[in-house]
Design a protein around this motif. Structure first.
Motif: not given
Length: 456
Positions: A419, A422-423, A437, A440-441, A444
């Motif tokens: 993350w 990505k951030l 987040r 996203w995690e 992933e």
């Protein structure tokens, strides 16, 4: 779910959970881990069971209605279209590579080279993506090709379809038939990850002499990869044990086992137990020299299936007061024996190994495909007759705290794109960061763990 079905489900699950925990039950559960007989009892071919989810579920429904004393049921574990979608080479499947009435077979090859340990140890993602998956998944044999990219798409979609098949099946069995699962989620011991799908038996036996330090270092890395995979596939409500088949321990001497197999396997088991789970382990082959190691783990947290080559009575002498055991019926008795022989064997087991609970009568890690129905019925009837402890006692399921638990010994889940990276790419977040987040995690992690299912 009707009250009657809910009560039946809770009684069955409570009986199973209490037996694993070495606690009081009304009777010995009928709780086989792998009941292959249930796959073919309805008349399905092996191919129909692994390709047609509706026929698979129908077969289970027929089996449960004819054998209502069964407390948990698991038969097939494969949804074949997933394996076809990526061209998986590690399995030969009935109806595709084998006759339609044949059991699936594992294909062991050297999918990892002897000089690739450092790549696996230093960068598991590079190893899995660039070395292992292209060798194991035929449709990904040419990384970067259109077919390879399509295989990744199909593989991800097929994974979601398989998850939905499994979820729908579990809900139907629970809410319509009151049937729990014997385990949910799976992993293999770190040494077996190397010895099964990567190096193969021949390769790993050479490696433990030629480069033992690399084997140990790789096993330590795999502990965390495989523990995360197990937790990602486990029951979030923690009702059911996580499953682990053990394959290569029976080929190792006690010294080799204590050096190469047990330390990383123990670490993995401890992580899962500390996360709030129990584990059902198939001790395949003869584990007689290794049984005592399970005394090192917390009491009542494992169910250990003793294979045909093991001695159930000696296993009881070693472990019977510390971990739940399963087994005791030779596969040959299911296939070639008589109902009277089955009754006598069950009686003996109930009066010895099972006299104080903490025991489940089973075949050698499974009920074979070729089981005679009359022998299976005789086993159940004898368990009810000789394995009842207190018929007035009512079993209730354990209440576990759902959700994930942080385990200090478990490294943080690896991600291909964390993350933080990505951030940085997104720049300034205009709204609530956590809302972006978390999914996203999650995705992933799902993608990362997808890679590791192919070592199973």
């Amino acid at each position: 779910m009707s009250k009657e079905i809910r009560d039946l489900y809770e009684e069955r699950l409570g009986r199973y959970q209490a037996t694993i925990a070495l606690e009081k039950t009304d009777r010995m559960p009928v709780a086989t881990g792998s009941n292959y007989f249930a796959e073919v009892y309805s008349g399905n071919t092996n191919q129909e069971t692994i390709y047609d989810s509706e026929k698979w579920l129908k077969a289970e429904e027929i089996f449960i209605r004819d054998f209502p004393e069964v407390d948990v049921l698991r038969n097939n574990r494969i949804w074949a279209p997933l394996y076809d979608a990526v061209g998986c080479k590690t399995y030969k499947l009935p109806g595709r590579d084998l006759p339609s009435k044949t059991q699936f077979q594992f294909v062991e090859e050297e999918y990892m080279k002897a000089d690739e340990y450092d790549i696996l140890i230093n960068d598991p993602v590079e190893f899995m993506m660039d070395r292992f998956l292209p060798r194991v998944l035929g449709d990904m044999a040419e990384p970067g090709s259109t077919r390879c990219r399509m295989a990744f798409l199909k593989g991800g979609m097929a994974q979601m379809m398989m998850a939905q098949v499994m979820r729908n099946r579990s809900i139907y069995l629970q809410e319509k038939l009151g049937m729990p699962q014997p385990m949910t989620g799976a992993f293999v011991a770190p040494f077996d990850v190397l010895a099964d799908a990567m190096r193969g038996l021949r390769g790993i036996l050479l490696d433990i002499y030629r480069q033992p330090d690399k084997v140990l270092e790789a096993c330590d890395v795999i502990v965390h990869e495989i523990a995360h995979f197990a937790l990602s596939t486990a029951d979030p409500l923690k009702r059911y044990p996580i499953f682990v088949p053990t394959h290569k321990a029976c080929f190792l001497s006690p010294k080799q086992f204590e050096t190469f197999y047990w330390p990383s396997f123990k670490k993995t088991l401890e992580i899962l137990i500390n996360a709030g789970y129990t584990v059902r382990a198939y001790l395949e082959g003869d584990w007689g020299h290794h049984w005592h190691h399970f005394l090192e783990l917390p009491k009542g947290k494992l169910i250990l299936d003793i294979d045909n080559q093991g001695d159930i009575f000696k296993a009881y002498e070693t472990l019977g007061k510390h971990q739940c055991l399963a087994g005791g019926i030779p596969d040959s008795m299911f296939i070639l024996g008589t109902p009277q022989e089955m009754k006598e064997r069950v009686k003996l087991l109930c009066e010895t190994v099972g006299k104080e609970g903490g025991f489940i009568i089973n075949g050698g890690c499974n009920i074979p495909y070729d089981t005679k129905p009359e022998n299976y019925r005789a086993m159940i009837d004898a368990i009810i007759e000789y394995g009842t402890y207190d018929s007035s006692y009512k079993c209730k399921p354990k209440v576990a705290e759902p959700g994930s638990v942080e385990v200090e010994a478990l490294n943080k889940q690896r991600m291909v794109t964390p993350w933080e990276k990505k951030l940085e790419e997104l720049g300034n977040i205009m709204g609530e960061e956590d809302l972006i987040r978390r999914p996203w995690e999650m995705l992933e992690s799902m993608g990362y763990n997808w890679m590791w299912q192919w070592v199973m």
